[in-house]
Enzyme design. Structure first.
Site, PDB file in Angstrom:
ATOM      1  N   GLU A 232      -0.930  -7.811   8.299  1.00 20.14           N
ATOM      2  CA  GLU A 232      -0.325  -9.131   8.175  1.00 20.14           C
ATOM      3  C   GLU A 232       0.578  -9.405   9.370  1.00 20.14           C
ATOM      4  O   GLU A 232       1.337  -8.573   9.809  1.00 20.14           O
ATOM      5  CB  GLU A 232       0.463  -9.222   6.725  1.00 20.14           C
ATOM      6  CG  GLU A 232       1.023 -10.658   6.943  1.00 20.14           C
ATOM      7  CD  GLU A 232       2.213 -10.848   5.522  1.00 20.14           C
ATOM      8  OE1 GLU A 232       2.730 -11.954   5.267  1.00 20.14           O
ATOM      9  OE2 GLU A 232       2.594  -9.704   4.950  1.00 20.14           O
ATOM     10  N   ARG A 452      -0.156   6.865   1.857  1.00 23.47           N
ATOM     11  CA  ARG A 452       0.694   6.119   2.636  1.00 23.47           C
ATOM     12  C   ARG A 452       1.466   7.267   3.534  1.00 23.47           C
ATOM     13  O   ARG A 452       1.766   8.091   2.896  1.00 23.47           O
ATOM     14  CB  ARG A 452       1.567   5.020   2.074  1.00 23.47           C
ATOM     15  CG  ARG A 452       2.585   4.514   2.766  1.00 23.47           C
ATOM     16  CD  ARG A 452       3.482   3.480   2.044  1.00 23.47           C
ATOM     17  NE  ARG A 452       4.708   3.229   3.148  1.00 23.47           N
ATOM     18  CZ  ARG A 452       5.355   1.988   2.796  1.00 23.47           C
ATOM     19  NH1 ARG A 452       4.855   1.257   1.887  1.00 23.47           N
ATOM     20  NH2 ARG A 452       6.301   1.678   3.525  1.00 23.47           N
ATOM     21  N   LYS A 462       8.353  -3.880   6.291  1.00 20.74           N
ATOM     22  CA  LYS A 462       8.504  -5.165   7.330  1.00 20.74           C
ATOM     23  C   LYS A 462       9.868  -6.118   7.031  1.00 20.74           C
ATOM     24  O   LYS A 462      10.316  -6.615   7.823  1.00 20.74           O
ATOM     25  CB  LYS A 462       7.141  -5.872   7.701  1.00 20.74           C
ATOM     26  CG  LYS A 462       6.221  -4.937   8.361  1.00 20.74           C
ATOM     27  CD  LYS A 462       4.948  -5.862   8.935  1.00 20.74           C
ATOM     28  CE  LYS A 462       4.037  -5.797   7.758  1.00 20.74           C
ATOM     29  NZ  LYS A 462       2.901  -6.886   8.191  1.00 20.74           N
TER      30      LYS A 462
END
Length: 733
Positions: A232, A452, A462
């Site tokens: 994103e 992850r 983020k």
């Protein structure tokens, strides 16, 4: 890269080829059925063959993921070719020791055989030595070939997991001693042993002993795999994203498939062209190869058509329940009062959403899945929301935007994605992904999960990183305290170290919390053999040492910037009667003690000058250049007292938070580190005027530094960022 089989005789496996494939991350299937004395060859899935050990090594050197594995230019490639031919000397018993002697002499001032990084030449010679078994082991334990042993041990330590497995399977105790891996049973077919998605080996009951990417994608076929890396554009690429990007690239190459970069730009409130541009920059920095760049926003018309189709089919409905109430109802399994509205009523409200009217702004589109499902992600998730904020690519054309959960499965299917790689944090939403695909009537996309990458004392959200930027706690997304690719590279991390670190984590689903020390240790092994050495003295309370018999007239010597690496060049060192040393060093010097001045010789202290408070303000000494540096306790750095010294600003950095791992529900604002940056003024040798931005150096006895701001003019200091060396990071507080 095409699928290939390595065929060879069981009594003479091509060790250098197998080792090069392992270290280069190249998947091969071994076939040891050739008759004794046969020439090894690669059989490619296209039907072509390559024959001969040297030819195979050259091919691997060209296709491996390791930078400069076959040299950085034609000259280095030619040098590598020479070493590949020379490596056969270690298979000739009578010439073995003469080969050791030659390579030992050659490595006197070198870290690698060719250039400044590992190449297939190093692997060929390394495998030749390891394959000789006890003969090399005996020499390795002796002190006869110290340069060769240093080089051999360095490679063995750097790639110990891969090479221990390799030697256990193909050399065993004849080579590097006790193997650390269990030798595969007959019938196991792959050099790079496959593991299942749970990290278990294909042999029932055995668990793999190392992380690995050598796992199979479900129902994957050579040439038919299509993957996407879909960040994103709401921030810069960070170390966690890097794992996903590299894993996608690995599988695309392994299955000779395609990889797409897709920007998931469905939330204009958080996204910008700045983030798009920098994500592309970071992807290039990682060396990611891709077919094309797409955007979810490219498919907004098709997504809206799909949403309307689902409304017509009674599979989606418009809801204006307030967000907090909706969340509570989903948790409790309570159906919305709008759930059973007619398609006509839903389409009426849908048009209000499209128009961005006051009524529409109160609504969202939800999928009609199952409000009683134990998996809460299936309890009528939101598909579309209103947002009047202009989109960074298409302006104010739309007032509604799809959610990630709705857009992702649609675009994956539309773009022909065969396998969607997602971190295991999305595991509970996999059922939702498949259900939405089913309701849309689209083909199945396989999901493959991986763990992850989490780092200690590090925030990877983020949203949280943006808080630091917006509140001035850091200098931007490329701040050296940030876990972004640009941040850690600016701090001094080599991208080769990052890639190696991530590849070592493998494709396991097991959650892990990684230490930064391991990454910086890998980095140190890359920079230490080649980075130039310079000298700095901390400006505050620096102490002048006067040499009674020092040179009345300064003189200059040209000395190497790195004693073991010619490529670092040379520097001019000025010798004067008066020199500067660090205050901390001056406190350690005793009366009449013999000390060593690095790159000069020994000095005997004659006088220690102190002020009325007992602080050391000066030293007086006499040169004793015939003295042995082996007998002195203190080896001190120094600088001449001269106008040509340069001003330095040395920066050290600490973690942004004080806790290794935040627990569920814990607020990062409660564990902010109050002191994350420390600046020290120093003086540096005049040669540092020539440093370029990004150049990595070692300040003798102070550590490694990256030049962030080079010399501009005398009134502006050179800015150097301290690079961690892999030892536990000390707090700046």
């Amino acid at each position: 890269m095409m699928e290939m089989t390595l065929s060879f005789a069981a009594d003479s496996p091509p060790l250098s080829v197998i080792a090069a494939a392992k270290i280069g991350g190249i998947f091969i299937t071994p076939d040891s059925s050739l008759p004794s004395g046969s020439t090894p060859f690669f059989q490619f899935s296209c039907g072509l063959k390559l024959r001969g050990t040297t030819v195979l090594l050259r091919y691997l050197g060209r296709v491996a993921a390791i930078p400069n594995f076959y040299g950085q230019d034609a000259l280095e490639a030619g040098q590598i070719d020479e070493w590949l031919e020379y490596a056969f000397i270690f298979s000739r018993g009578s010439e073995f020791e003469s080969g050791c002697s030659y390579v030992d002499d050659y490595l006197l001032l070198r870290t690698f055989l060719v250039g400044s990084s590992l190449s297939v030449a190093d692997i060929a010679i390394w495998a030749g030595l390891a394959g000789s078994g006890q003969r090399w082991e005996s020499l390795r334990k002796s002190k006869k070939y110290q340069n060769l042993v240093r080089w051999f041990n360095s490679i063995a330590a750097e790639y110990n997991v891969l090479l221990n497995e390799f030697t256990a399977v193909y050399i065993g105790k004849r080579g590097l001693g006790k193997p650390l891996m269990i030798k595969p049973k007959e019938g196991e077919q792959r050099v790079n042993q496959s593991t299942s998605v749970n990290g278990e080996s294909n042999e029932k009951g055995k668990v793999g002993t190392r992380p690995t990417f050598e796992v199979d994608l479900p129902d994957a076929k050579i040439g038919e795999v299509c993957l996407r890396f879909a960040p994103e554009p709401s921030g810069y690429l960070h170390i966690g994203h890097s794992k996903a990007a590299l894993l996608n690239q690995y599988f695309a190459q392994r299955y000779q498939g395609r990889m797409i970069i897709r920007f998931d730009d469905t939330n204009p409130s958080k996204e910008s062209n700045e983030f798009v541009d920098n994500l592309l920059k970071d992807i290039e920095t990682l060396g990611i190869k891709y077919e094309k760049v797409t955007y979810t926003s490219d498919y907004f018309p098709q997504l809206m058509e799909m949403a309307e189709r689902l409304i017509h089919q009674g599979k989606a409905y418009v809801d204006d329940t307030p967000r907090e109430q909706m969340q509570k109802e989903r948790m409790d399994g309570i159906e919305s009062k709008f759930r059973n509205n007619s398609p006509e009523k839903n389409l009426e409200l849908w048009k209000e959403m499209i128009a961005g009217s006051d009524r529409g702004l109160q609504c969202c589109l939800r999928g009609k899945l199952d409000m009683q499902d134990p998996n809460k992600s299936l309890r009528d998730p939101v598909y579309y929301r209103c947002n009047p904020v202009p989109h960074h690519r298409i302006g104010s054309k739309y007032k509604i935007y799809p959610t990630y959960d709705f857009a992702c499965p649609f675009v994956d299917a539309f773009e022909g994605i065969s396998h969607a790689l997602r971190s295991s944090e999305y595991h509970d939403r996999n059922a939702q992904y498949y259900r939405i695909l089913e309701d849309m009537g689209l083909r199945k996309v396989h999901i493959y999960e991986f763990s992850r990458l989490n780092m200690v004392y590090t925030l990877l959200s983020k949203r949280k990183l943006l808080w630091f930027v917006q509140n001035g706690k850091v200098d931007g997304w490329d701040d050296p305290r940030f876990p972004t690719v640009q941040g850690i590279v600016r701090r001094g991390l080599k991208i080769e170290a990052l890639i190696q670190f991530i590849l070592e984590q493998g494709a396991s689903k097991n959650l892990n919390l990684m230490e930064w020390d391991k990454l910086w240790t890998i980095n140190k092994k890359i920079i230490d053999p080649i980075c130039p050495r310079h000298t700095a003295v901390v400006e505050e309370q620096r102490v002048m040492l006067t040499l009674m018999d020092g040179p009345e007239k300064p003189f200059v010597r040209i000395i190497p910037r790195h004693k073991k690496y010619e490529g670092a060049g040379s520097k001019a060192t000025t010798y004067t009667k008066k020199i500067w040393i660090d205050h901390a060093d001056a406190l350690c010097v005793s009366q009449s003690e013999e000390i060593t001045l690095m790159d000069w010789g020994n000095v005997i202290t004659k006088e220690i000058v102190k002020d009325q408070d007992g602080n050391v303000t000066g030293l007086v000494g006499a040169l004793h250049l015939e003295g042995s540096v082996k007998t002195t306790k203190l080896k001190l750095t120094w600088l001449p007292v001269m106008d040509e010294l340069v001003n330095l600003s040395l920066f050290e950095f600490d973690y942004l938070i004080t806790k290794k791992k935040l627990e569920e529900g814990e607020d990062f604002l409660d564990v902010l580190n109050p002191c994350t940056k420390k600046e020290t003024a120093a003086l540096g040798d005049s040669n540092m005027r020539n440093l370029k931005r990004g150049e990595v150096i070692q300040l003798e006895r102070k550590g490694y530094f990256r030049c962030d701001v080079p010399f501009i003019r005398s009134s502006k200091p050179i800015v150097l960022f301290a690079i961690p060396d892999g030892r536990q990071q000390a707090s700046l507080r």
